[in-house]
Design a protein around this motif. Sequence first.
Motif, PDB file in Angstrom:
ATOM      1  N   VAL A  66      48.777  41.412  35.373  1.00 21.35           N
ATOM      2  CA  VAL A  66      47.452  41.263  34.760  1.00 21.35           C
ATOM      3  C   VAL A  66      46.470  42.157  35.501  1.00 21.35           C
ATOM      4  CG1 VAL A  66      45.556  39.686  34.249  1.00 21.35           C
ATOM      5  CG2 VAL A  66      47.921  38.909  34.013  1.00 21.35           C
ATOM      6  N   PRO A  67      45.789  43.064  34.788  1.00 23.02           N
ATOM      7  CA  PRO A  67      44.884  43.996  35.465  1.00 23.02           C
ATOM      8  C   PRO A  67      43.568  43.336  35.857  1.00 23.02           C
ATOM      9  CG  PRO A  67      44.754  44.308  33.104  1.00 23.02           C
ATOM     10  CD  PRO A  67      45.839  43.278  33.345  1.00 23.02           C
ATOM     11  N   SER A  68      42.883  43.972  36.762  1.00 19.08           N
ATOM     12  CA  SER A  68      41.544  43.527  37.127  1.00 19.08           C
ATOM     13  C   SER A  68      40.610  43.793  35.952  1.00 19.08           C
ATOM     14  CB  SER A  68      41.067  44.293  38.366  1.00 19.08           C
ATOM     15  OG  SER A  68      39.760  43.928  38.711  1.00 19.08           O
ATOM     16  N   VAL A  69      39.824  42.790  35.582  1.00 13.94           N
ATOM     17  CA  VAL A  69      38.885  42.921  34.460  1.00 13.94           C
ATOM     18  C   VAL A  69      37.490  42.650  35.005  1.00 13.94           C
ATOM     19  CG1 VAL A  69      38.285  42.135  32.139  1.00 13.94           C
ATOM     20  CG2 VAL A  69      40.673  42.134  32.868  1.00 13.94           C
ATOM     21  N   ARG A  70      36.744  43.732  35.270  1.00 13.55           N
ATOM     22  CA  ARG A  70      35.469  43.625  35.976  1.00 13.55           C
ATOM     23  C   ARG A  70      34.311  44.282  35.241  1.00 13.55           C
ATOM     24  NH1 ARG A  70      35.992  42.518  41.361  1.00 13.55           N
ATOM     25  NH2 ARG A  70      34.053  43.654  41.777  1.00 13.55           N
ATOM     26  N   GLY A  71      34.559  44.829  34.057  1.00  8.87           N
ATOM     27  CA  GLY A  71      33.500  45.547  33.357  1.00  8.87           C
ATOM     28  C   GLY A  71      32.271  44.709  33.093  1.00  8.87           C
ATOM     29  N   HIS A  72      32.469  43.422  32.879  1.00  9.33           N
ATOM     30  CA  HIS A  72      31.352  42.528  32.581  1.00  9.33           C
ATOM     31  C   HIS A  72      30.474  42.258  33.804  1.00  9.33           C
ATOM     32  CE1 HIS A  72      34.690  40.167  34.123  1.00  9.33           C
ATOM     33  NE2 HIS A  72      33.818  39.258  34.511  1.00  9.33           N
ATOM     34  N   LEU A  73      30.970  42.620  35.000  1.00 13.73           N
ATOM     35  CA  LEU A  73      30.222  42.323  36.223  1.00 13.73           C
ATOM     36  C   LEU A  73      29.041  43.268  36.433  1.00 13.73           C
ATOM     37  CD1 LEU A  73      33.184  41.614  38.695  1.00 13.73           C
ATOM     38  CD2 LEU A  73      31.772  39.970  37.454  1.00 13.73           C
ATOM     39  N   ASN A  74      28.972  44.325  35.626  1.00 14.39           N
ATOM     40  CA  ASN A  74      27.866  45.269  35.768  1.00 14.39           C
ATOM     41  C   ASN A  74      26.540  44.694  35.293  1.00 14.39           C
ATOM     42  OD1 ASN A  74      29.655  47.233  36.743  1.00 14.39           O
ATOM     43  ND2 ASN A  74      30.133  47.936  34.653  1.00 14.39           N
ATOM     44  N   MET A  93      51.683  42.427  29.647  1.00 14.16           N
ATOM     45  CA  MET A  93      50.536  41.577  29.945  1.00 14.16           C
ATOM     46  C   MET A  93      50.381  40.477  28.899  1.00 14.16           C
ATOM     47  SD  MET A  93      46.487  42.422  30.155  1.00 14.16           S
ATOM     48  CE  MET A  93      46.393  42.219  28.381  1.00 14.16           C
ATOM     49  N   LEU A  94      50.545  40.832  27.632  1.00 16.08           N
ATOM     50  CA  LEU A  94      50.391  39.846  26.564  1.00 16.08           C
ATOM     51  C   LEU A  94      51.437  38.737  26.673  1.00 16.08           C
ATOM     52  CD1 LEU A  94      49.530  41.981  23.388  1.00 16.08           C
ATOM     53  CD2 LEU A  94      48.098  40.264  24.505  1.00 16.08           C
ATOM     54  N   PHE A  95      52.674  39.102  26.946  1.00 14.69           N
ATOM     55  CA  PHE A  95      53.714  38.082  27.052  1.00 14.69           C
ATOM     56  C   PHE A  95      53.535  37.231  28.309  1.00 14.69           C
ATOM     57  CE2 PHE A  95      56.032  40.937  24.074  1.00 14.69           C
ATOM     58  CZ  PHE A  95      56.237  39.993  23.075  1.00 14.69           C
ATOM     59  N   THR A  96      52.953  37.820  29.345  1.00 11.58           N
ATOM     60  CA  THR A  96      52.650  37.029  30.544  1.00 11.58           C
ATOM     61  C   THR A  96      51.531  36.030  30.251  1.00 11.58           C
ATOM     62  OG1 THR A  96      53.293  38.878  31.978  1.00 11.58           O
ATOM     63  CG2 THR A  96      51.945  37.135  32.962  1.00 11.58           C
ATOM     64  N   LEU A  97      50.497  36.477  29.554  1.00 13.69           N
ATOM     65  CA  LEU A  97      49.412  35.571  29.170  1.00 13.69           C
ATOM     66  C   LEU A  97      49.936  34.480  28.242  1.00 13.69           C
ATOM     67  CD1 LEU A  97      46.471  38.083  28.544  1.00 13.69           C
ATOM     68  CD2 LEU A  97      46.831  36.610  30.537  1.00 13.69           C
ATOM     69  N   ARG A 136      37.991  38.528  36.012  1.00 15.97           N
ATOM     70  CA  ARG A 136      38.724  37.584  35.170  1.00 15.97           C
ATOM     71  C   ARG A 136      40.151  37.371  35.689  1.00 15.97           C
ATOM     72  NH1 ARG A 136      34.777  37.021  31.645  1.00 15.97           N
ATOM     73  NH2 ARG A 136      34.040  38.706  30.296  1.00 15.97           N
ATOM     74  N   ARG A 137      40.747  38.368  36.291  1.00  9.88           N
ATOM     75  CA  ARG A 137      42.095  38.216  36.850  1.00  9.88           C
ATOM     76  C   ARG A 137      42.108  37.184  37.971  1.00  9.88           C
ATOM     77  NH1 ARG A 137      44.650  40.347  41.330  1.00  9.88           N
ATOM     78  NH2 ARG A 137      46.927  40.641  41.142  1.00  9.88           N
ATOM     79  N   ASN A 138      41.151  37.268  38.875  1.00 11.20           N
ATOM     80  CA  ASN A 138      41.094  36.321  39.988  1.00 11.20           C
ATOM     81  C   ASN A 138      40.835  34.900  39.494  1.00 11.20           C
ATOM     82  OD1 ASN A 138      41.467  38.470  41.711  1.00 11.20           O
ATOM     83  ND2 ASN A 138      39.294  38.693  42.198  1.00 11.20           N
ATOM     84  N   ALA A 139      39.936  34.781  38.513  1.00 13.81           N
ATOM     85  CA  ALA A 139      39.638  33.464  37.948  1.00 13.81           C
ATOM     86  C   ALA A 139      40.873  32.872  37.269  1.00 13.81           C
ATOM     87  CB  ALA A 139      38.485  33.568  36.954  1.00 13.81           C
ATOM     88  N   LEU A 140      41.627  33.722  36.575  1.00 17.05           N
ATOM     89  CA  LEU A 140      42.845  33.285  35.889  1.00 17.05           C
ATOM     90  C   LEU A 140      43.866  32.742  36.889  1.00 17.05           C
ATOM     91  CD1 LEU A 140      44.488  33.442  33.090  1.00 17.05           C
ATOM     92  CD2 LEU A 140      45.484  35.504  34.081  1.00 17.05           C
ATOM     93  N   LEU A 141      44.116  33.485  37.944  1.00 16.30           N
ATOM     94  CA  LEU A 141      45.114  33.073  38.938  1.00 16.30           C
ATOM     95  C   LEU A 141      44.694  31.791  39.641  1.00 16.30           C
ATOM     96  CD1 LEU A 141      45.976  36.564  40.496  1.00 16.30           C
ATOM     97  CD2 LEU A 141      47.289  35.275  38.793  1.00 16.30           C
ATOM     98  N   PHE A 142      43.409  31.670  39.982  1.00 10.30           N
ATOM     99  CA  PHE A 142      42.912  30.468  40.654  1.00 10.30           C
ATOM    100  C   PHE A 142      43.086  29.235  39.766  1.00 10.30           C
ATOM    101  CE2 PHE A 142      39.400  27.480  41.427  1.00 10.30           C
ATOM    102  CZ  PHE A 142      39.641  27.166  42.760  1.00 10.30           C
ATOM    103  N   ALA A 143      42.704  29.359  38.490  1.00 10.64           N
ATOM    104  CA  ALA A 143      42.810  28.224  37.570  1.00 10.64           C
ATOM    105  C   ALA A 143      44.267  27.823  37.356  1.00 10.64           C
ATOM    106  CB  ALA A 143      42.148  28.566  36.235  1.00 10.64           C
ATOM    107  N   PHE A 144      45.160  28.813  37.289  1.00  5.58           N
ATOM    108  CA  PHE A 144      46.568  28.497  37.048  1.00  5.58           C
ATOM    109  C   PHE A 144      47.198  27.790  38.246  1.00  5.58           C
ATOM    110  CE2 PHE A 144      51.103  29.863  36.262  1.00  5.58           C
ATOM    111  CZ  PHE A 144      51.266  29.076  35.136  1.00  5.58           C
ATOM    112  N   VAL A 145      46.819  28.217  39.449  1.00  2.02           N
ATOM    113  CA  VAL A 145      47.317  27.534  40.649  1.00  2.02           C
ATOM    114  C   VAL A 145      46.864  26.068  40.633  1.00  2.02           C
ATOM    115  CG1 VAL A 145      47.093  27.363  43.158  1.00  2.02           C
ATOM    116  CG2 VAL A 145      47.511  29.584  42.092  1.00  2.02           C
ATOM    117  N   GLY A 146      45.601  25.830  40.284  1.00  2.00           N
ATOM    118  CA  GLY A 146      45.089  24.465  40.214  1.00  2.00           C
ATOM    119  C   GLY A 146      45.848  23.627  39.206  1.00  2.00           C
TER     120      GLY A 146
END
Length: 399
Positions: free
Chosen positions: A187-195, A13-17, A76-86
Amino acid sequence: MSLELSPARERIMLFTLMALQFIMIVDFMIIMPLSSQLMAVFQIQPTHFGLLVSSYSIAAGVSSLLASSLGDRFDRRNALLFAFVGLLVATLACAYANTFELLLVARIIAGFFGGVLSSIVLAIVGDVFPPNKRGKAMGIVMLAFSLAAIAGVPLGLFISTHFTWQTPFSFLAYSGVAVLIVAYKVVPSVRGHLNQPRVNFFRSYAELFSISNHWWAFATSCLVMFAGFMVIPYIAPTMVSNAGLTDHDLPYIYLCGGIATLFTRPVIGRMTDKHKHWKVLAIMSVLSFIPIILITQTLHTAFVFQLVISTLFFVFVSGRFIPVSALITASCEPRYRGRVMAFSSAVQNFGSGTAALVAGAIMVKAPSGEILHYDWVGYIACVVSLVAIFTAAKVKAVS
């Protein structure tokens, strides 16, 4: 709030980021060494080229401001992928731009997505890794800067010389597609902050600014970037105009500096894990004064000496961003982290853009072609760095 991942999954994951950051950084950096080609192709003046460069930072700052309010509302994973596509779409648009206006629009769009992408990457690292591992993780992700200097910029210059100025953008966009596929898988789903309960846009800012610790973190982030970008954009033109280097010498400046930081950044990351972040920043900043002062002087010395100075500049000036990033991620509770990292990215972009404008206003080009008052810029950068040390010492680690 850290996710439980196996060591192997963490490394992948780190090397992908890091690869995501590499694409974004090269996309930002490559426009600057292409200045002579772009001005010739579009028949534009240096002021127009300055607009081309600053438009990216301004757009990145605007998008980061929006993300500072909205960033904690999404996985955060979904936001990351969307921004990178843009970003990839905008980079490809740069390759097909046949007028100055179209290229300017493409750079604005690239800046909009690139600005928010970096903050999302850092927020993911902050959420996935506990504090005792965060500095090392930041150091690995930020190796993207070194790789961009070692491979990205020199390769881009080589490609543009043998083909056209558009080719590096095409190559970068298509390479990014492969990175996107890997990121989608690892990249894993990062949703803990959504609570946490959601708040509206304006209340989100009020909540963010109600904590004084955030203010000190933002000030440090902005000041460090301001100090660096007073000097960084003008290294290449002053080395050619003032120090007597040629355009063919410039890739070696990036290459040597990048190789050096490839080895020193992990060391700085480990130092950041073991010591207080502001103290590591203070050490890096004070050491950076030596190359800042030397590189902003008009020194007609051997090319080897110029390489040594620029390499030290790369090591210490860029090395400051590791403790700063760790400092900012530790300055907030997890529920604020997305907004804090996004707003920090915004102030960094505005800080870098303002710094380039201020430095440009201070310097003048003499009839002989020499750029004057670059030494003044270096002195101011050192003073600003001292102020950054003061603000960093005010930041308290809360996570």
